[in-house]
Design a protein around this motif. Structure first.
Motif, PDB file in Angstrom:
ATOM      1  N   MET A 202      -2.558  13.082   2.086  1.00 39.18           N
ATOM      2  CA  MET A 202      -3.315  13.434   3.238  1.00 39.18           C
ATOM      3  C   MET A 202      -2.768  12.347   4.565  1.00 39.18           C
ATOM      4  O   MET A 202      -3.534  12.207   5.567  1.00 39.18           O
ATOM      5  N   ASN A 203      -2.221  11.388   3.962  1.00 39.73           N
ATOM      6  CA  ASN A 203      -1.758  10.358   4.956  1.00 39.73           C
ATOM      7  C   ASN A 203      -0.418   9.707   4.783  1.00 39.73           C
ATOM      8  O   ASN A 203      -0.273   8.605   4.752  1.00 39.73           O
ATOM      9  N   LEU A 204       0.286  10.590   4.547  1.00 37.87           N
ATOM     10  CA  LEU A 204       2.113  10.348   4.607  1.00 37.87           C
ATOM     11  C   LEU A 204       2.526  10.180   5.687  1.00 37.87           C
ATOM     12  O   LEU A 204       2.910  10.782   6.539  1.00 37.87           O
ATOM     13  N   VAL A 205       2.661   8.432   6.093  1.00 45.44           N
ATOM     14  CA  VAL A 205       3.093   8.186   7.198  1.00 45.44           C
ATOM     15  C   VAL A 205       3.995   6.679   6.941  1.00 45.44           C
ATOM     16  O   VAL A 205       3.724   6.268   6.031  1.00 45.44           O
ATOM     17  N   PRO A 206       4.882   6.226   7.977  1.00 45.59           N
ATOM     18  CA  PRO A 206       5.617   5.203   7.887  1.00 45.59           C
ATOM     19  C   PRO A 206       4.812   4.057   7.066  1.00 45.59           C
ATOM     20  O   PRO A 206       5.400   3.214   6.163  1.00 45.59           O
ATOM     21  N   THR A 207       3.798   3.755   7.657  1.00 48.06           N
ATOM     22  CA  THR A 207       2.788   2.456   7.192  1.00 48.06           C
ATOM     23  C   THR A 207       2.331   2.739   5.869  1.00 48.06           C
ATOM     24  O   THR A 207       2.064   1.678   5.238  1.00 48.06           O
ATOM     25  N   SER A 208       2.391   3.953   5.273  1.00 52.84           N
ATOM     26  CA  SER A 208       1.990   4.047   4.014  1.00 52.84           C
ATOM     27  C   SER A 208       3.245   4.385   2.778  1.00 52.84           C
ATOM     28  O   SER A 208       2.870   4.476   1.844  1.00 52.84           O
ATOM     29  N   ILE A 209       4.275   4.129   3.270  1.00 51.29           N
ATOM     30  CA  ILE A 209       5.343   3.679   2.463  1.00 51.29           C
ATOM     31  C   ILE A 209       5.661   2.461   2.285  1.00 51.29           C
ATOM     32  O   ILE A 209       6.049   1.788   3.228  1.00 51.29           O
ATOM     33  N   TRP A 210       5.527   1.660   1.223  1.00 54.83           N
ATOM     34  CA  TRP A 210       5.880   0.303   0.766  1.00 54.83           C
ATOM     35  C   TRP A 210       7.168   0.106  -0.001  1.00 54.83           C
ATOM     36  O   TRP A 210       7.731   1.069  -0.651  1.00 54.83           O
ATOM     37  N   LEU A 211       8.066  -0.718   0.503  1.00 48.59           N
ATOM     38  CA  LEU A 211       9.304  -0.894  -0.302  1.00 48.59           C
ATOM     39  C   LEU A 211       9.349  -2.126  -1.072  1.00 48.59           C
ATOM     40  O   LEU A 211       9.255  -3.289  -0.635  1.00 48.59           O
ATOM     41  N   ASP A 212      10.112  -1.914  -2.191  1.00 41.19           N
ATOM     42  CA  ASP A 212      10.088  -2.946  -3.164  1.00 41.19           C
ATOM     43  C   ASP A 212      11.220  -4.052  -2.770  1.00 41.19           C
ATOM     44  O   ASP A 212      12.007  -3.618  -2.020  1.00 41.19           O
ATOM     45  N   ASP A 213      11.872  -4.874  -3.680  1.00 38.18           N
ATOM     46  CA  ASP A 213      12.943  -5.788  -3.085  1.00 38.18           C
ATOM     47  C   ASP A 213      14.094  -4.815  -3.509  1.00 38.18           C
ATOM     48  O   ASP A 213      15.211  -5.324  -2.923  1.00 38.18           O
ATOM     49  N   ASN A 214      13.993  -3.727  -4.294  1.00 41.97           N
ATOM     50  CA  ASN A 214      15.350  -2.918  -4.384  1.00 41.97           C
ATOM     51  C   ASN A 214      15.403  -1.749  -3.528  1.00 41.97           C
ATOM     52  O   ASN A 214      15.960  -0.755  -3.725  1.00 41.97           O
ATOM     53  N   TRP A 215      14.499  -1.603  -2.517  1.00 45.16           N
ATOM     54  CA  TRP A 215      14.271  -0.965  -1.688  1.00 45.16           C
ATOM     55  C   TRP A 215      13.712   0.593  -2.293  1.00 45.16           C
ATOM     56  O   TRP A 215      13.963   1.616  -1.648  1.00 45.16           O
ATOM     57  N   VAL A 216      13.090   0.474  -3.417  1.00 47.03           N
ATOM     58  CA  VAL A 216      12.611   1.415  -4.039  1.00 47.03           C
ATOM     59  C   VAL A 216      11.161   1.685  -3.335  1.00 47.03           C
ATOM     60  O   VAL A 216      10.322   0.864  -3.135  1.00 47.03           O
ATOM     61  N   PRO A 217      10.978   2.858  -2.627  1.00 48.45           N
ATOM     62  CA  PRO A 217       9.548   3.174  -2.045  1.00 48.45           C
ATOM     63  C   PRO A 217       8.278   3.560  -2.990  1.00 48.45           C
ATOM     64  O   PRO A 217       8.460   4.124  -4.057  1.00 48.45           O
ATOM     65  N   LYS A 218       7.146   3.109  -2.551  1.00 51.14           N
ATOM     66  CA  LYS A 218       6.088   3.094  -3.049  1.00 51.14           C
ATOM     67  C   LYS A 218       5.163   3.806  -2.270  1.00 51.14           C
ATOM     68  O   LYS A 218       4.807   3.191  -1.348  1.00 51.14           O
ATOM     69  N   ILE A 219       4.468   5.089  -2.732  1.00 51.86           N
ATOM     70  CA  ILE A 219       3.646   5.555  -1.837  1.00 51.86           C
ATOM     71  C   ILE A 219       2.146   5.005  -1.925  1.00 51.86           C
ATOM     72  O   ILE A 219       1.729   4.631  -2.867  1.00 51.86           O
ATOM     73  N   ALA A 220       1.528   4.604  -0.811  1.00 57.52           N
ATOM     74  CA  ALA A 220       0.338   3.709  -0.690  1.00 57.52           C
ATOM     75  C   ALA A 220      -0.723   4.353   0.176  1.00 57.52           C
ATOM     76  O   ALA A 220      -0.569   5.467   0.600  1.00 57.52           O
ATOM     77  N   ASP A 221      -1.770   3.874   0.451  1.00 57.38           N
ATOM     78  CA  ASP A 221      -2.712   4.125   1.244  1.00 57.38           C
ATOM     79  C   ASP A 221      -3.385   5.559   1.016  1.00 57.38           C
ATOM     80  O   ASP A 221      -2.999   6.569   1.804  1.00 57.38           O
TER      81      ASP A 221
END
Length: 260
Positions: A168-187
């Motif tokens: 319910m809150n999938l926006v650019p600020t809720s996608i975090w990127l690790d050191d290998n550019w693997v996305p992590k869904i947050a928020d």
């Protein structure tokens, strides 16, 4: 030196507010990693040399901090997936604070609510996909990797649990990127956990970001996995074009952005 994983595993589940302030240098602006409507994320540096991300919940969020805290902890504490942010600890502590009220100073109870996640060094997606950053930060292979990872994380939330978990809150600020550019869904502050056979629910309390809310949710209050798929489509458009979805209040479902 102990590994980052072992450092995180030594943290107690419920951390004191004093510890939160210590590792973030009293929530200093130079430790800020990003912010969303739910709170500000800070870099927390541990004495042992490890790093965690500390999200301090804000008082003026779309839902009360206590509700946001409870939703995130209960919905993602046990989730383990490469493309879902890992919640490693939290702080939820009542403190006495002196405030001025009607010309007098009084004591009030203030809740310090923080959520601690595994650190993602490349920050949130919005820092890399717009304008000049779009041209210099990430190449096409990396963009594809990010899109694929978000899709895999969303598939896990919708199909890999006992019942669908709608973000319910999938926006650019809720996608975090690790050191290998693997996305992590947050928020996960607005997330809804469905029962096994449940496919949709309805609400009269519609909340979310303009430009990312599905029309059926925005106008009818209908929540389903398709609510996240609509938001995912908007993210993919932004990642592939570098254009920012800046929908105004009169175009909350971003029809103009899609038609461009």
């Amino acid at each position: 030196m102990a590994s980052q994983q072992s450092l995180e595993s030594t943290l107690p589940t419920n951390l004191p507010a004093t510890f939160m302030k210590e590792i973030t240098n009293d929530f200093s602006s130079d430790r800020e990693l990003g912010r969303s409507v739910f709170g500000t994320v800070y870099k927390g540096v541990l004495d042992e040399g490890g790093t965690i991300a500390v999200k301090r919940l804000t008082e003026n969020a779309p839902v009360p901090p206590g509700v946001t805290f409870g939703t995130e902890v209960t919905n993602i504490m046990a989730l383990k997936h490469e493309n879902i942010v890992e919640l490693v600890s939290y702080c939820h502590e009542s403190q006495k604070k002196v405030v001025q009220h009607n010309g007098r100073y009084v004591f009030v109870d203030v809740i310090e609510s923080c959520l601690c996640y595994k650190y993602a060094p490349n920050g949130s997606l919005d820092k890399h996909i717009y304008g000049m950053q779009y041209n210099t930060s990430i190449n096409w292979d990396t963009r594809f990797k990010i899109v694929k990872g978000i899709c895999q994380g969303l598939l896990f939330l919708h199909k890999g649990l006992d019942g669908p978990l709608i973000h319910m809150n999938l926006v650019p600020t809720s996608i975090w990127l690790d050191d290998n550019w693997v996305p992590k869904i947050a928020d996960f502050g607005l997330s809804r956990l469905f029962g096994q056979e449940q496919t949709r629910m309805y609400t009269v309390n519609v909340k979310g970001h303009n430009g990312y809310m599905a029309p059926e949710y925005l106008y009818k209050g209908e929540i389903s996995t398709m609510s996240d798929i609509y938001s995912l489509g908007m993210l993919i458009l932004e990642i592939t074009t570098g254009e920012k979805n800046s929908s105004a209040s009169e175009d909350k479902s971003a029809r103009k952005f899609v038609d461009k």
